[in-house]
Design a protein around this motif. Structure first.
Motif, PDB file in Angstrom:
ATOM      1  N   CYS A 224       0.407  -0.785  -0.025  1.00 62.81           N
ATOM      2  CA  CYS A 224      -0.024  -0.031   0.116  1.00 62.81           C
ATOM      3  C   CYS A 224       0.724   1.297  -0.115  1.00 62.81           C
ATOM      4  O   CYS A 224       1.783   0.944   0.698  1.00 62.81           O
ATOM      5  CB  CYS A 224      -0.880   0.202   1.056  1.00 62.81           C
ATOM      6  SG  CYS A 224      -1.629   1.052   1.017  1.00 62.81           S
ATOM      7  N   ASN A 225       0.624   2.118  -1.461  1.00 65.24           N
ATOM      8  CA  ASN A 225       1.847   3.329  -1.305  1.00 65.24           C
ATOM      9  C   ASN A 225       0.833   4.581  -1.231  1.00 65.24           C
ATOM     10  O   ASN A 225      -0.338   4.824  -1.863  1.00 65.24           O
ATOM     11  CB  ASN A 225       2.192   3.121  -1.793  1.00 65.24           C
ATOM     12  CG  ASN A 225       2.737   4.399  -2.689  1.00 65.24           C
ATOM     13  OD1 ASN A 225       2.485   4.963  -3.813  1.00 65.24           O
ATOM     14  ND2 ASN A 225       4.223   4.462  -2.264  1.00 65.24           N
ATOM     15  N   LEU A 226       0.939   4.931   0.096  1.00 67.84           N
ATOM     16  CA  LEU A 226       0.095   6.519   0.313  1.00 67.84           C
ATOM     17  C   LEU A 226       0.979   7.995   0.153  1.00 67.84           C
ATOM     18  O   LEU A 226       1.954   7.899   0.455  1.00 67.84           O
ATOM     19  CB  LEU A 226      -0.252   6.726   1.378  1.00 67.84           C
ATOM     20  CG  LEU A 226      -1.593   5.817   2.135  1.00 67.84           C
ATOM     21  CD1 LEU A 226      -2.305   5.471   3.207  1.00 67.84           C
ATOM     22  CD2 LEU A 226      -2.231   5.475   0.754  1.00 67.84           C
ATOM     23  N   GLN A 452      -2.601  -7.331   1.619  1.00 70.04           N
ATOM     24  CA  GLN A 452      -3.135  -6.478   0.975  1.00 70.04           C
ATOM     25  C   GLN A 452      -4.076  -6.174   2.249  1.00 70.04           C
ATOM     26  O   GLN A 452      -3.890  -4.635   2.081  1.00 70.04           O
ATOM     27  CB  GLN A 452      -4.187  -6.903  -0.222  1.00 70.04           C
ATOM     28  CG  GLN A 452      -4.349  -5.543  -0.866  1.00 70.04           C
ATOM     29  CD  GLN A 452      -3.345  -4.763  -1.252  1.00 70.04           C
ATOM     30  OE1 GLN A 452      -1.983  -5.240  -2.047  1.00 70.04           O
ATOM     31  NE2 GLN A 452      -2.624  -3.617  -0.833  1.00 70.04           N
ATOM     32  N   GLN A 453      -5.105  -6.894   2.806  1.00 69.40           N
ATOM     33  CA  GLN A 453      -5.974  -6.805   4.087  1.00 69.40           C
ATOM     34  C   GLN A 453      -4.666  -5.644   4.988  1.00 69.40           C
ATOM     35  O   GLN A 453      -4.824  -4.331   6.029  1.00 69.40           O
ATOM     36  CB  GLN A 453      -6.627  -7.128   4.336  1.00 69.40           C
ATOM     37  CG  GLN A 453      -7.157  -7.467   3.418  1.00 69.40           C
ATOM     38  CD  GLN A 453      -8.531  -8.870   3.987  1.00 69.40           C
ATOM     39  OE1 GLN A 453      -8.543  -9.936   4.342  1.00 69.40           O
ATOM     40  NE2 GLN A 453     -10.145  -8.733   3.389  1.00 69.40           N
ATOM     41  N   ALA A 455      -1.413  -4.762   4.704  1.00 69.15           N
ATOM     42  CA  ALA A 455      -1.396  -3.510   4.144  1.00 69.15           C
ATOM     43  C   ALA A 455      -1.839  -2.312   3.907  1.00 69.15           C
ATOM     44  O   ALA A 455      -1.821  -0.939   4.186  1.00 69.15           O
ATOM     45  CB  ALA A 455      -0.304  -3.738   2.597  1.00 69.15           C
ATOM     46  N   ASP A 456      -3.022  -2.454   3.796  1.00 73.34           N
ATOM     47  CA  ASP A 456      -3.476  -1.516   3.796  1.00 73.34           C
ATOM     48  C   ASP A 456      -4.370  -0.483   4.865  1.00 73.34           C
ATOM     49  O   ASP A 456      -4.449   0.286   5.004  1.00 73.34           O
ATOM     50  CB  ASP A 456      -5.177  -1.952   2.681  1.00 73.34           C
ATOM     51  CG  ASP A 456      -5.185  -1.814   1.451  1.00 73.34           C
ATOM     52  OD1 ASP A 456      -3.626  -1.508   0.655  1.00 73.34           O
ATOM     53  OD2 ASP A 456      -6.107  -2.575   1.162  1.00 73.34           O
ATOM     54  N   ALA A 457      -4.766  -1.515   5.681  1.00 71.07           N
ATOM     55  CA  ALA A 457      -4.720  -1.397   7.539  1.00 71.07           C
ATOM     56  C   ALA A 457      -3.862  -0.586   7.856  1.00 71.07           C
ATOM     57  O   ALA A 457      -3.843   0.619   8.593  1.00 71.07           O
ATOM     58  CB  ALA A 457      -5.139  -2.219   8.470  1.00 71.07           C
ATOM     59  N   ALA A 459      -1.389   0.906   6.433  1.00 72.35           N
ATOM     60  CA  ALA A 459      -0.743   2.301   6.230  1.00 72.35           C
ATOM     61  C   ALA A 459      -1.961   3.138   6.101  1.00 72.35           C
ATOM     62  O   ALA A 459      -0.881   4.572   6.450  1.00 72.35           O
ATOM     63  CB  ALA A 459      -0.578   2.311   4.242  1.00 72.35           C
ATOM     64  N   ALA A 460      -3.200   3.163   6.698  1.00 68.93           N
ATOM     65  CA  ALA A 460      -4.078   3.678   6.688  1.00 68.93           C
ATOM     66  C   ALA A 460      -3.869   4.057   8.356  1.00 68.93           C
ATOM     67  O   ALA A 460      -4.636   5.483   8.406  1.00 68.93           O
ATOM     68  CB  ALA A 460      -5.221   3.248   6.240  1.00 68.93           C
ATOM     69  N   LYS A 463      -1.230   6.990   8.238  1.00 73.21           N
ATOM     70  CA  LYS A 463      -1.467   8.192   7.826  1.00 73.21           C
ATOM     71  C   LYS A 463      -2.433   8.762   8.657  1.00 73.21           C
ATOM     72  O   LYS A 463      -2.733  10.460   8.957  1.00 73.21           O
ATOM     73  CB  LYS A 463      -2.657   8.069   6.652  1.00 73.21           C
ATOM     74  CG  LYS A 463      -2.606   9.404   5.799  1.00 73.21           C
ATOM     75  CD  LYS A 463      -3.723   9.473   4.625  1.00 73.21           C
ATOM     76  CE  LYS A 463      -4.084  10.698   4.063  1.00 73.21           C
ATOM     77  NZ  LYS A 463      -4.965  10.312   3.028  1.00 73.21           N
ATOM     78  N   THR A 495       4.617   3.816   2.576  1.00 74.50           N
ATOM     79  CA  THR A 495       5.097   2.889   1.502  1.00 74.50           C
ATOM     80  C   THR A 495       5.330   1.745   2.836  1.00 74.50           C
ATOM     81  O   THR A 495       5.417   1.268   3.410  1.00 74.50           O
ATOM     82  CB  THR A 495       6.262   3.107   0.952  1.00 74.50           C
ATOM     83  OG1 THR A 495       6.113   4.052  -0.331  1.00 74.50           O
ATOM     84  CG2 THR A 495       5.808   1.388   0.516  1.00 74.50           C
TER      85      THR A 495
END
Length: 572
Positions: A224-226, A452-453, A455-457, A459-460, A463, A495
């Motif tokens: 996950c790249n923010l 993926q779940q 990584a998304d969690a 990174a979120a 942020k 990231t």
């Protein structure tokens, strides 16, 4: 780097360590004299001094001022030999004397540059600005921690402006492992003799040349790249996802001030690593250090301006280990099931398993390993790069892959790898990270949420905390420790790359032949041009080789034809 639990130490060793200092370590060495070598001395002289004095490191001094200018180790000399030896200068018959420092009496070909024994010590030493040091009053625990954290094997001891000596892991071990009252003969007979001599039937437990390595484990990477929430760009981080190797890079944002895109160098480095990964996988074992070095060479050829941190992690093809090469303050955490869970077995050496039970009651996971970071100063990480005024010589404003922290750490099926740029580590402390991941895991031996779940969690959450001004982040706490006023989170590119470590037989294990990808976005055109140039040179070299072999074969056939005609003529 082996992490040890305090409970694994005897009471006697704890008492001993509590009173031992670096001054005691120096006193325990065979010789207390500080060994020096002149900065302008050739490498062969330094090698002879190391051998004659049975030392592993020398302090380097300026011969005219006696000022200390660096540190030279055995490893520096080996790297010099490995990087400069060629087929043209390997005709060494006998070891040169101090007066004859070349490989032979003939001068070196100027096109080859100076051969290894001609190189002055100043060209291969570690300069003073990169040396980390201890003081006589530091404790043995502080010395051990510094050795483990900085990854150096030799650390000078400095008292004011005077060098007192150099200590190494062996110096520490000798102090921590006394004979225990035994005689010298008893210690040798019981400790050394039963373990001397390798059986003649000993073999290397890895595939023979040409055989395919048997990969025991698999990784399932997701990213996950923010981008930075305030900059309005696609971000300055980059990543690499491959079947055996993953990586992240963080472009240094201050290049914007000079009109240079900070993302270009990071993306170029990961794209070059992707291609190097493919090439090295065909030719030899995939090693993060070699991939990083090959990619860095391509970046230098491209003459792309900018700089970046980098961290590459791969699975060892023969052992259940991770290998990593890290430059700067990106890094990774290896998470493992807590002791007592159904998937947890005995602690693994080289990890934090032994200390995991301390204060971790009720946890599902513990941190089995955290990668070391490298900083020149607070918020000034090590970085690979190139400036507009950089020439072809090494630029001491940047690091090289030789400065990378290299680690190997045992892994097990069920482990979770979290690889990230500093956007994660500056905003989420380890306890909060464990809380978040544990909340997404299922009970029992399953891994719960997908990579993926996770990584998304993660990174979120990073942020969210980066924008929270009410709670001091890890970055803010460390800033205040360094007398810098900072409160709350630290907005940044984030990231996060997460991977489950799976047994190759696991049904969830991915295939091993999927193509590596890098991102986000496209690589810089300068790098594409450099890679095209290198590919053209490689094809030309292969063509020359093939042409030379063809011509040689034609000559052999012509000789064979003439010999056959001569035989026929003689028979008549």
């Amino acid at each position: 780097m082996v992490a040890r639990s305090p409970r694994s130490l005897t009471a006697r060793s704890l008492c001993t360590r509590a009173i031992l200092t670096v001054r005691d370590l120096l006193a325990s060495k065979r010789s207390s004299a500080v060994k020096f070598v002149a900065a302008d001395a050739p490498v062969v002289v330094a090698a002879q001094q190391l051998t004659n004095n049975r030392e592993t490191a020398l302090i380097v001094k300026d011969p005219s001022t006696r000022r200390v200018v660096g540190l030279l180790t055995q490893g520096d000399i080996v790297r010099c030999l490995a990087s400069r030896l060629t087929a043209e200068n390997m005709s060494l018959q006998t070891l040169p004397s101090e007066a004859a420092v070349g490989w032979d009496d003939e001068p070196a070909d100027p096109a080859l540059g100076m051969v290894s024994w001609d190189v002055p010590v100043s060209c291969i030493m570690t300069p003073t600005e990169k040396i980390v040091y201890l003081t006589p009053g530091d404790t043995i625990d502080e010395a051990r921690d510094l050795l483990a954290t900085c990854g150096k094997r030799h650390i000078p001891v400095l008292d004011g402006s005077s060098f007192l000596g150099v200590i190494s892991p062996m110096t520490v071990l000798r102090c921590l492992s006394p004979a225990g009252g035994r005689s010298a003969k008893d210690a040798f007979v019981t400790t050394v003799m039963p373990r001397r001599g390798v059986p003649q039937t000993t073999q290397i437990d890895q595939p023979a040349e040409g055989e395919e390595a048997q990969q025991r484990l698999a990784i399932t990477p997701a990213v996950c790249n923010l981008p930075h929430p305030h900059k309005g760009t696609a971000g300055e981080d980059a990543y690499l996802l491959g079947p055996q190797l993953v990586g992240v890079a963080d472009g240094v944002g201050s290049w914007w001030e000079g009109g240079i895109d900070p993302a270009a160098f990071a993306r170029g480095l990961m794209f070059a690593s992707r291609n190097s990964c493919t090439k090295l996988k065909r030719e030899e074992e995939l090693d993060p250090a070699k991939v990083l070095l090959d990619a860095w060479h391509k970046m230098q050829i491209s003459r792309l301006i900018g700089s970046s941190t980098a961290c590459l992690v791969s699975l060892d093809p023969h052992k259940t280990e991770l290998r990593a090469a890290n430059i700067g303050d990106s890094g990774f955490l290896l998470l493992r099931r807590q002791a007592g869970s159904s998937s947890m077995v005995e602690p693994a050496l080289g990890t934090l398993d032994s200390a995991a039970g301390i204060g971790a009651a009720g946890r599902k996971l513990h941190i089995a390993f955290r990668s070391p970071q490298q900083l020149r100063a607070f918020n000034t990480p090590y970085q690979l790069g190139r400036a507009p005024d950089s020439g072809d010589a090494p630029d001491d404003r940047f690091e090289t892959p030789q400065d990378a922290s290299l680690v190997r750490v045992p892994v097990r099926p069920g482990d979770i790898l979290v690889l990230a740029t500093d956007g994660l580590f500056d905003n989420v402390d380890e306890e909060a990270l464990l809380d978040l991941i544990e909340g997404l895991l299922t009970e029992g031996s399953g891994t719960g949420a997908s990579p993926q779940q996770l990584a998304d969690a993660i990174a979120a959450r990073a942020k969210e905390l980066s924008l929270d001004k009410s709670v001091d982040s890890p970055f803010a706490i460390l800033a205040k420790d360094n007398d810098i006023l900072w409160g709350g989170g630290r907005p940044d590119d984030i990231t996060v790359l997460v991977s489950h470590i799976l047994d190759r037989a696991d049904a969830r294990a991915p295939p091993t032949d999927w193509a590596a990808v890098s991102g986000p976005g496209e690589p810089p055109p300068e790098l594409l041009e450099a890679e095209a140039l290198l590919a053209a040179e490689r094809l030309a070299a292969e063509a020359r080789t093939a042409s030379g072999l063809g011509a040689e074969r034609e000559e052999e056939e012509e000789v064979e034809r003439l010999e056959e005609e001569a035989r026929v003529g003689a028979s008549r």
